[in-house]
Scaffold this active site. Structure first.
Site, PDB file in Angstrom:
ATOM      1  N   LYS A  43      59.131  18.775 -58.870  1.00  0.00           N
ATOM      2  CA  LYS A  43      58.873  20.085 -58.256  1.00  0.00           C
ATOM      3  C   LYS A  43      60.013  20.444 -57.299  1.00  0.00           C
ATOM      4  O   LYS A  43      60.821  19.579 -56.940  1.00  0.00           O
ATOM      5  CB  LYS A  43      57.542  20.030 -57.495  1.00  0.00           C
ATOM      6  CG  LYS A  43      57.527  19.010 -56.364  1.00  0.00           C
ATOM      7  CD  LYS A  43      56.134  18.816 -55.790  1.00  0.00           C
ATOM      8  CE  LYS A  43      56.159  17.733 -54.718  1.00  0.00           C
ATOM      9  NZ  LYS A  43      54.818  17.338 -54.276  1.00  0.00           N
ATOM     10  N   TYR A 275      78.256  33.030 -31.470  1.00  0.00           N
ATOM     11  CA  TYR A 275      77.211  33.936 -30.981  1.00  0.00           C
ATOM     12  C   TYR A 275      76.599  33.439 -29.678  1.00  0.00           C
ATOM     13  O   TYR A 275      76.361  32.237 -29.516  1.00  0.00           O
ATOM     14  CB  TYR A 275      76.089  34.045 -32.015  1.00  0.00           C
ATOM     15  CG  TYR A 275      76.442  34.844 -33.239  1.00  0.00           C
ATOM     16  CD1 TYR A 275      76.873  36.168 -33.145  1.00  0.00           C
ATOM     17  CD2 TYR A 275      76.335  34.271 -34.495  1.00  0.00           C
ATOM     18  CE1 TYR A 275      77.178  36.890 -34.284  1.00  0.00           C
ATOM     19  CE2 TYR A 275      76.634  34.992 -35.643  1.00  0.00           C
ATOM     20  CZ  TYR A 275      77.062  36.300 -35.520  1.00  0.00           C
ATOM     21  OH  TYR A 275      77.357  37.024 -36.642  1.00  0.00           O
ATOM     22  N   MET A 323      75.181  32.366 -40.102  1.00  0.00           N
ATOM     23  CA  MET A 323      74.584  32.438 -41.436  1.00  0.00           C
ATOM     24  C   MET A 323      75.430  31.707 -42.482  1.00  0.00           C
ATOM     25  O   MET A 323      74.904  30.978 -43.326  1.00  0.00           O
ATOM     26  CB  MET A 323      74.376  33.898 -41.860  1.00  0.00           C
ATOM     27  CG  MET A 323      73.589  34.024 -43.150  1.00  0.00           C
ATOM     28  SD  MET A 323      73.415  35.710 -43.752  1.00  0.00           S
ATOM     29  CE  MET A 323      72.297  36.419 -42.572  1.00  0.00           C
TER      30      MET A 323
HETATM   31  C1  PLP Z   1      54.845  15.944 -54.228  1.00  0.00           C
HETATM   32  C2  PLP Z   1      53.729  15.199 -54.781  1.00  0.00           C
HETATM   33  C3  PLP Z   1      53.913  13.864 -55.196  1.00  0.00           C
HETATM   34  C4  PLP Z   1      55.189  13.097 -54.991  1.00  0.00           C
HETATM   35  O1  PLP Z   1      55.208  12.545 -53.685  1.00  0.00           O
HETATM   36  P1  PLP Z   1      56.385  11.562 -53.263  1.00  0.00           P
HETATM   37  O2  PLP Z   1      55.993  11.137 -51.889  1.00  0.00           O
HETATM   38  O3  PLP Z   1      57.635  12.378 -53.271  1.00  0.00           O
HETATM   39  O4  PLP Z   1      56.424  10.470 -54.243  1.00  0.00           O
HETATM   40  C5  PLP Z   1      52.860  13.243 -55.814  1.00  0.00           C
HETATM   41  N1  PLP Z   1      51.691  13.877 -56.010  1.00  0.00           N
HETATM   42  C6  PLP Z   1      51.476  15.137 -55.603  1.00  0.00           C
HETATM   43  C7  PLP Z   1      50.154  15.767 -55.849  1.00  0.00           C
HETATM   44  C8  PLP Z   1      52.477  15.835 -54.963  1.00  0.00           C
HETATM   45  O5  PLP Z   1      52.248  17.079 -54.557  1.00  0.00           O
END
Ligand code: PLP
Length: 387
Positions: A43, A275, A323
């Site tokens: 993800k 800034y 930025m």
């Molecule tokens: C992000 C996530 C993981 C992975 O977690 P890590 O600590 O990066 O291994 C596993 N299960 C779910 C449901 C997650 O959202």
């Protein structure tokens, strides 16, 4: 400095050592019971590393299960030709049932209400059911096992049911109470799995371990069947799931972040920088402007204690981060000029590590790599002297 990408015209870029990720996967695999497998959690663009590249590499290694956060991430992977199971770990509106079906994705059921709404679409998408064992985020309440079984049984009739999963809240901790809590979560989860399977409902996959769980609690995978999986995220990328949990031997970070110097200038005592004129020089000094800023994901708070590495030497950030640009102190660093390479995150130098940046920013390494913005181009290489 060991830079493998031509930096010509690049202002801020990331390099990912694919052979290190391959190595992380292979090493972790040897630590697992033989029949267990991993779900690669990719993800958030594989925690900033680039999801398509990582998925391709892991597919070559034989990984067939992937997990992402939402429909768009999942579609991106399919469009890039990634095969295998792609599980959407969080809520998707029932509006997406059709695309979930068309792209052959697997949707998590987050509640009974969600189940009913998906059922009402009459689209037979693949599903996994989340079980809430104490995280209180998503899932059916494990303590209401009759309801869980009733819903899962119905889901099994309507949808291709792929499996069930839960998520641990404190698997990284070594406090007695947290260990007790985690073991309870795991045991409640597997007990429910047993009850479901006793009803002749087939669970193709069952998983409740994240990276921390996959380090500390992997003995729970030893259940004599191949449906018990680990959802591995941060450890694949070679980073620690927590400051108190070391990665197994040989598992190391694969991501480096670089930028370049655009200009060097001598300034006089009393002059200010940037800034708000927040930094005022106490002596004459030499400063460099670096082509990186908060729009690249370099957080403004990093100015308080942050530094980069130029020509192998520490260059402290001066004044506010802009930025797109940041000024640093190079008074004591020889040979800094337009085009000099700046190391922002580097694994060779503890001070420049992602863990250290997280510490300075009072956050976790996850947030740092996920926060490197889209406009920072990713490059990939394979270390020649790998294995
Ligand atoms: C992000 C996530 C993981 C992975 O977690 P890590 O600590 O990066 O291994 C596993 N299960 C779910 C449901 C997650 O959202």
């Amino acid at each position: 400095m060991d830079v493998r990408v031509s930096q010509i015209e690049k202002r801020s870029w990331v390099e990912v050592d694919l052979s290190q990720i391959r190595k992380n996967y292979r090493i972790y695999k040897t630590l697992l019971p033989k029949e267990s497998n991993i779900i690669a959690v990719i993800k958030a663009d594989a925690y900033g590393h680039g999801d398509v590249q990582i998925a391709r590499l892991l597919s070559e290694e034989g990984v067939t299960h992937f997990a992402v956060s939402n429909v768009d991430e999942a579609i991106g992977l399919r469009e890039a030709g990634i095969k295998g199971d792609i599980l959407i770990l969080g809520y998707s509106s029932p509006i997406y049932a059709k695309v979930i079906f068309d792209y052959d994705l697997t949707q998590t059921i987050v509640s009974e209400e969600h189940f009913k709404a998906l059922k009402a679409t009459l689209i037979p998408i693949k599903v996994q059911v989340a079980i809430d064992t104490g995280m209180n985020r998503i899932g059916l309440d494990v303590n209401k096992d009759k309801d869980c079984i009733r819903i899962i049984r119905e889901a099994d009739k309507i949808f291709p049911l792929r499996g069930v999963f839960s998520h641990l809240s404190v698997a990284d901790s070594d406090h007695q109470n947290d260990i007790k809590f985690t073991i309870e979560q795991i045991e409640k989860f597997y007990l429910l799995c047993d009850k479901i399977e006793a009803k002749q409902i087939k669970l193709h996959c069952k998983h409740c371990l994240n990276s921390s769980g996959g380090i500390r609690y992997k003995e729970y995978l030893n259940r004599g069947d191949n449906s018990c999986l680990v959802r591995l995220g941060i450890l694949l990328y070679g980073m620690r799931p927590s400051p108190i949990l070391d990665t197994p031997m040989g598992i190391n970070p694969a991501l480096s972040w670089y930028s370049t110097v655009s200009r060097v200038k001598e300034i006089k005592k009393g002059e200010s920088i940037g800034y708000g004129r927040s930094f005022v020089a106490r002596n004459n000094m030499k400063i460099a402007t670096v082509t990186i800023g908060y729009a690249d994901g370099l957080r403004r708070e990093f100015a308080d204690n942050g530094s980069f590495l130029i020509n192998g030497k520490k260059a402290k950030i001066l004044g506010r981060i802009c930025m797109d640009q940041t000024m640093v102190d190079v008074t004591e660093i020889p040979d800094v000029q337009m085009g000099s390479i700046v190391s922002v995150i580097s694994n060779e130098q503890m001070d420049q590590s992602v863990d250290n940046m997280a510490k300075i920013l009072n956050t976790i390494n996850y947030e740092i790599v996920c926060g490197i913005s889209k406009r920072v181009q990713r490059f990939y290489y394979n270390n020649n002297n790998f294995l």
